[in-house]
Structures are given as C-alpha cells and as structure tokens.
Write a protein that holds these residues in place. Structure first.
Motif, mmCIF file in Angstrom:
data_model
loop_
_atom_site.group_PDB
_atom_site.id
_atom_site.type_symbol
_atom_site.label_atom_id
_atom_site.label_comp_id
_atom_site.label_asym_id
_atom_site.label_seq_id
_atom_site.Cartn_x
_atom_site.Cartn_y
_atom_site.Cartn_z
ATOM 1 N N ARG A 114 0.828 -1.207 0.000
ATOM 2 C CA ARG A 114 0.000 0.000 0.000
ATOM 3 C C ARG A 114 0.860 1.254 0.000
ATOM 4 N NH1 ARG A 114 -5.154 -0.128 3.905
ATOM 5 N NH2 ARG A 114 -5.434 1.796 2.724
ATOM 6 N N VAL A 115 2.004 1.190 0.683
ATOM 7 C CA VAL A 115 2.908 2.335 0.706
ATOM 8 C C VAL A 115 3.422 2.634 -0.694
ATOM 9 C CG1 VAL A 115 5.084 3.225 1.624
ATOM 10 C CG2 VAL A 115 3.580 1.866 3.085
ATOM 11 N N TYR A 116 3.784 1.601 -1.435
ATOM 12 C CA TYR A 116 4.331 1.814 -2.774
ATOM 13 C C TYR A 116 3.252 2.168 -3.792
ATOM 14 C CZ TYR A 116 8.890 0.387 -1.157
ATOM 15 O OH TYR A 116 10.093 0.338 -0.496
ATOM 16 N N ARG A 117 2.005 1.811 -3.510
ATOM 17 C CA ARG A 117 0.918 2.298 -4.373
ATOM 18 C C ARG A 117 0.806 3.810 -4.266
ATOM 19 N NH1 ARG A 117 -1.998 -2.599 -3.118
ATOM 20 N NH2 ARG A 117 -3.111 -1.601 -1.401
ATOM 21 N N ASN A 118 1.094 4.337 -3.074
ATOM 22 C CA ASN A 118 1.097 5.784 -2.915
ATOM 23 C C ASN A 118 2.225 6.428 -3.704
ATOM 24 O OD1 ASN A 118 2.448 8.144 -1.012
ATOM 25 N ND2 ASN A 118 0.227 8.329 -1.231
ATOM 26 N N PHE A 119 3.368 5.734 -3.846
ATOM 27 C CA PHE A 119 4.461 6.255 -4.661
ATOM 28 C C PHE A 119 4.018 6.361 -6.127
ATOM 29 C CE2 PHE A 119 6.828 5.450 -0.926
ATOM 30 C CZ PHE A 119 8.040 6.104 -1.029
ATOM 31 N N HIS A 120 3.208 5.391 -6.580
ATOM 32 C CA HIS A 120 2.641 5.461 -7.927
ATOM 33 C C HIS A 120 1.780 6.717 -8.077
ATOM 34 C CE1 HIS A 120 3.501 2.048 -10.527
ATOM 35 N NE2 HIS A 120 3.605 1.294 -9.451
ATOM 36 N N TYR A 121 0.970 6.971 -7.076
ATOM 37 C CA TYR A 121 0.097 8.140 -7.114
ATOM 38 C C TYR A 121 0.915 9.431 -7.175
ATOM 39 C CZ TYR A 121 -3.331 11.611 -5.579
ATOM 40 O OH TYR A 121 -4.131 12.725 -5.492
ATOM 41 N N ARG A 122 2.020 9.477 -6.410
ATOM 42 C CA ARG A 122 2.874 10.668 -6.424
ATOM 43 C C ARG A 122 3.480 10.892 -7.806
ATOM 44 N NH1 ARG A 122 6.057 9.207 -2.866
ATOM 45 N NH2 ARG A 122 5.042 10.178 -1.081
ATOM 46 N N LYS A 123 3.858 9.804 -8.469
ATOM 47 C CA LYS A 123 4.424 9.928 -9.810
ATOM 48 C C LYS A 123 3.402 10.523 -10.775
ATOM 49 C CE LYS A 123 7.157 9.373 -13.334
ATOM 50 N NZ LYS A 123 8.289 10.282 -13.556
ATOM 51 N N THR A 142 0.803 12.469 -10.017
ATOM 52 C CA THR A 142 0.361 13.815 -9.672
ATOM 53 C C THR A 142 1.495 14.834 -9.608
ATOM 54 O OG1 THR A 142 0.504 13.251 -7.318
ATOM 55 C CG2 THR A 142 -1.635 12.955 -8.406
ATOM 56 N N LYS A 143 2.701 14.394 -9.214
ATOM 57 C CA LYS A 143 3.813 15.324 -9.021
ATOM 58 C C LYS A 143 5.016 15.023 -9.904
ATOM 59 C CE LYS A 143 2.446 16.272 -4.246
ATOM 60 N NZ LYS A 143 2.876 16.347 -2.828
ATOM 61 N N ASP A 144 4.873 14.004 -10.762
ATOM 62 C CA ASP A 144 5.917 13.636 -11.728
ATOM 63 C C ASP A 144 7.243 13.309 -11.050
ATOM 64 O OD1 ASP A 144 6.873 13.102 -14.288
ATOM 65 O OD2 ASP A 144 7.707 15.111 -14.494
ATOM 66 N N GLN A 145 7.176 12.614 -9.930
ATOM 67 C CA GLN A 145 8.388 12.119 -9.301
ATOM 68 C C GLN A 145 8.026 10.923 -8.437
ATOM 69 O OE1 GLN A 145 9.214 15.791 -6.826
ATOM 70 N NE2 GLN A 145 9.646 14.254 -5.255
#
Length: 261
Positions: A62-71, A73-76
C-alpha cells in the motif's frame, strides 16, 4: 504520462538545455524543495508519515501504491516531504539512547554511540546502499535503455529508508526488552540466541522484501525478483548460526561497547 518539452526558437544558437540538462535542473529543484521543508515543520505531513510507518509492517504494498500516485500527480517517484525522515531520525535517537541505558553506558558513551549510529550506520551506510542500488538498477535492470525513464536516486534512498524502518524497530527497539530480561538473548544459552537470531532473521527479511517491493513497483524495471535471492543466503546463515551457537545480538552489543571505548 511523460512531460513534453516545448520548442523555444530563442534557444537555438544559445546552447539550449537538452533533455538531460533539463532533468538535472528538475532534480535540483525538487531536492531544494525537499530540503527547504526541513526548516518548516508546519509544511510536513507527519500524520501521513505515521500511516506509512504502520503499513510498512502490515501491508508495505500500500505504501508503494502511494508512490505510484505521487508519480502521476507530481511527476516524481521520490518523496517530496521529509516528515518520514524526521520521524525515522527520532526513532533512531530514542532507540539508541535505549541501547545506551540497557548496556550501562554513561552520558558521553551514549552520545558517542548516537553519533556513530546516526552518521555512520544510518546516513553513511544508507547513502552507500542507495547509490549502489541506483547504479545497479539503472545499468542492469532497465527493460530498455531510455532517457525518458530512470530510477531516481531520491527514490532509491526512499526505498532504503522504507526497508530500514522495520529493521530499526525490531533490532533497535523490540530487541531491547530481551537483551537483559524476559529471554536474555545476550547470552550463550540456546533459547537466548535462538530468539535473538530469529529477530535478526525477521528484521533483515523485512529489509530484503520491502526493497524488492520498492523496485518491482517501477514499471520500467525487469528481473527485480533477483533482489529476493539474498533470502536464500539469509536463511542459510540463520540455520548455520543456530547450529553453531552464534549470537548476533551479543556480537552487536560487544561492537557497540567497543565503539565508544
């Protein structure tokens, strides 16, 4: 969705930034924003950082799914909020002082141990591992060479921090209650080193697994299952340590005392 670069006719003849220079500038800007937030506590989302710490134990996917979301929305891929690093540092300081208390160190010795653990064990080793994984993944695990995709160094450092947190809690906090009490794992009897070495197996196993999840979450990497191979060596070392009576916790305690003398 990849960002596009608009055409600027004024850039011709003036050494316009190529794609690599633009990426470097972007990375610098993101790094500046991250470091600037360290000085503004109100801008840090500590509640979300605590959520990540909880799920790194129960459901790290679940933590790494949030990293996907950051990519998206914030392109990183890397964190843009240092709250997790700040809380991890607090955990590290508190647990190290706990080690100083359990090992009967005085104030000066505990301070020396804290400096060693923070600047060498955490920051120094973390920078080394992150850089190594950054080089290895970009050079050997890319599906195809491309300037449009690469593993960010900041993301490699985040993966290390994610994997380091459960290891820290198990070996630097939970283990404290067993060193001189309950099971007394800092001893030469079987139950002691069995429980102690099992904690080490669990902690390092968490580190390997969460590291694997971090890089397998990147869609442009291949053969990330190779990152799980150290599990075999870890289990072999664990069985060997139980058979020969090696006590990793006793060795750690001796090493910490030796450092501050």
């Amino acid at each position: 969705m990849l960002p596009t670069t608009s055409y600027n006719p004024l850039s011709q003849g003036n050494g316009a930034l190529n794609s690599r220079d633009a990426a470097r500038h972007t990375a610098g800007a993101k790094r500046y924003k991250y470091l600037r937030r360290l000085l503004h506590i109100k801008q840090m989302d500590f509640e979300f950082a605590v959520w990540q710490m909880l799920y790194l134990f129960t459901s790290p996917q679940r933590v790494y799914r949030n990293f996907h979301y950051r990519k998206q929305t914030k392109d990183q891929w890397a964190r843009d909020d240092p709250a997790f690093l700040v809380l991890l540092s607090v955990w590290l300081c508190v647990s190290t002082m706990g080690f100083g208390f359990v090992l009967d160190m005085d104030f000066v010795e505990t301070l020396k141990l804290l400096l060693w653990v923070v600047f060498i064990d955490c920051i120094g080793v973390g920078l080394l591992i992150s850089t190594l994984m950054w080089v290895v993944t970009n050079k050997y695990l890319m599906k195809q060479p491309s300037r449009d995709y690469d593993v960010e160094w900041g993301y490699a450092f985040d993966v290390h921090l994610n994997a380091f947190y459960p290891l820290l809690v198990i070996l630097h906090f939970l283990q404290l209650f067993f060193i001189n009490h309950i099971v007394v794992i800092n001893s030469d009897w079987f139950l002691g080193y069995f429980v102690g070495n099992t904690l080490w197996l669990t902690a390092i196993g968490y580190y390997i697994y969460i590291t694997f999840l971090g890089y397998s979450a990147l869609p442009f990497l291949k053969n990330t299952v190779l990152l799980l191979y150290p599990f075999a060596l870890l289990v072999l070392l664990y069985v060997l340590s139980i058979s020969l009576g090696w006590n990793f916790t006793k060795g750690l305690c001796w090493f910490y005392k030796y450092r501050v003398q």
